[in-house]
Design an enzyme around this catalytic site. Structure first.
Site, short mmCIF file in Angstrom:
data_model
loop_
_atom_site.label_atom_id
_atom_site.label_comp_id
_atom_site.label_asym_id
_atom_site.label_seq_id
_atom_site.Cartn_x
_atom_site.Cartn_y
_atom_site.Cartn_z
N ASP A 17 0.83 -1.21 0.00
CA ASP A 17 0.00 0.00 0.00
C ASP A 17 0.87 1.26 0.00
O ASP A 17 2.03 1.23 0.41
CB ASP A 17 -0.90 0.02 1.25
CG ASP A 17 -1.93 -1.10 1.21
OD1 ASP A 17 -2.28 -1.53 0.11
OD2 ASP A 17 -2.36 -1.52 2.31
N1 URA Z 1 -1.25 -6.06 3.64
C1 URA Z 1 -1.73 -4.81 3.71
O1 URA Z 1 -2.77 -4.56 4.30
N2 URA Z 1 -1.04 -3.82 3.12
C2 URA Z 1 0.14 -4.02 2.47
O2 URA Z 1 0.73 -3.07 1.96
C3 URA Z 1 0.63 -5.34 2.42
C4 URA Z 1 -0.09 -6.35 3.01
#
Ligand code: URA
Length: 237
Positions: free
Chosen positions: A102
């Site tokens: 993310d």
């Molecule tokens: N899980 C998440 O919620 N975000 C990420 O960036 C990676 C795994």
């Protein structure tokens, strides 16, 4: 960008008409995806395979391990012109990230131009473990711990969440630091796991993919993978 059949012909592999037949028969892959559309355009960095054989294999494969900062998107370009993980690695080779983190997640991500390795690491059947450090709101109670041990259902599919450790509890701020290893790559999976326990993730960092760790790479730093690491990743298939 050139039409695929023209590029195949230019490599001397087949006449343009024969190349069109191969494409229509589903014998041609571009970057590991079967292409049956005659108008498909490719460029010099796309990897073209005919019947499993790469015909333009002079392109050097490159592999980088990046410690992604927050505020950078895991993509090759962004319509809002935000910085991408690819912008952080100066190379003339067209690389892309394997999987995603993310915008606000930091940590380990691999970038490459090797579609085969990307497939190995992304394919669910290979069960590649990924470890995260999640700072969550609140402290886990017995019930939360039991639920994590049993696995959490997200969007009607159970995630094995049994491999976790409580690394720290902050009683003043009422937060906890949890290390969790999961074997799948659904978007926002870690945030969704803890949200379903009513302990939203405040901060998230990926610390490990299979045997690869961040070691002393600082945020925003990257390094090329070593040949023995690349071989070991291939062996996870
Ligand atoms: N899980 C998440 O919620 N975000 C990420 O960036 C990676 C795994």
């Amino acid at each position: 960008m050139e039409r695929l059949q023209k590029v195949i012909a230019s490599y001397g592999y087949a006449s343009r008409r024969k190349a069109e037949e191969l494409i229509l028969n589903g014998q041609v892959k571009v970057n590991d995806t079967i292409v049956t559309e005659l108008g498909t355009k490719v460029n010099s960095t796309d990897i073209i395979e005919i019947d499993g054989q790469v015909i333009n294999n002079e392109i050097k494969k490159v592999y980088y391990l990046l410690n992604k900062p927050s505020g950078v998107i895991t993509s090759t370009k962004d319509e809002k012109n935000r910085q991408t993980v690819v912008d952080l690695i100066p190379t003339s080779t067209r690389i892309y990230p394997i999987g995603r983190l993310d915008y606000d997640t930091t940590g380990l991500i691999i970038l490459t131009n090797d579609g085969e390795l990307a497939n190995i690491l992304m394919h669910p059947k290979n069960n590649i473990p990924k470890t995260y450090l999640a700072r969550i709101n609140g402290l886990l109670n017995k019930d939360d711990i039991e639920r994590l041990k049993n696995g959490i259902v997200i969007d009607n599919r159970k995630v094995d969440t049994s491999d976790f450790k409580i690394k720290d509890k902050n009683f003043d701020k009422k937060t906890s630091l949890i290390e969790i290893t999961i074997h799948e790559g659904r978007n926002h999976i870690v945030k969704n796991i803890f949200a379903s326990l009513n302990h939203p993730v405040i901060k998230l960092k990926r610390t490990k993919i299979a045997f690869l760790t961040l070691d002393d790479l600082k945020i925003g730093e990257y390094r090329p993978l070593k040949i023995k690491e690349i071989k070991k990743l291939y062996s996870l298939k």
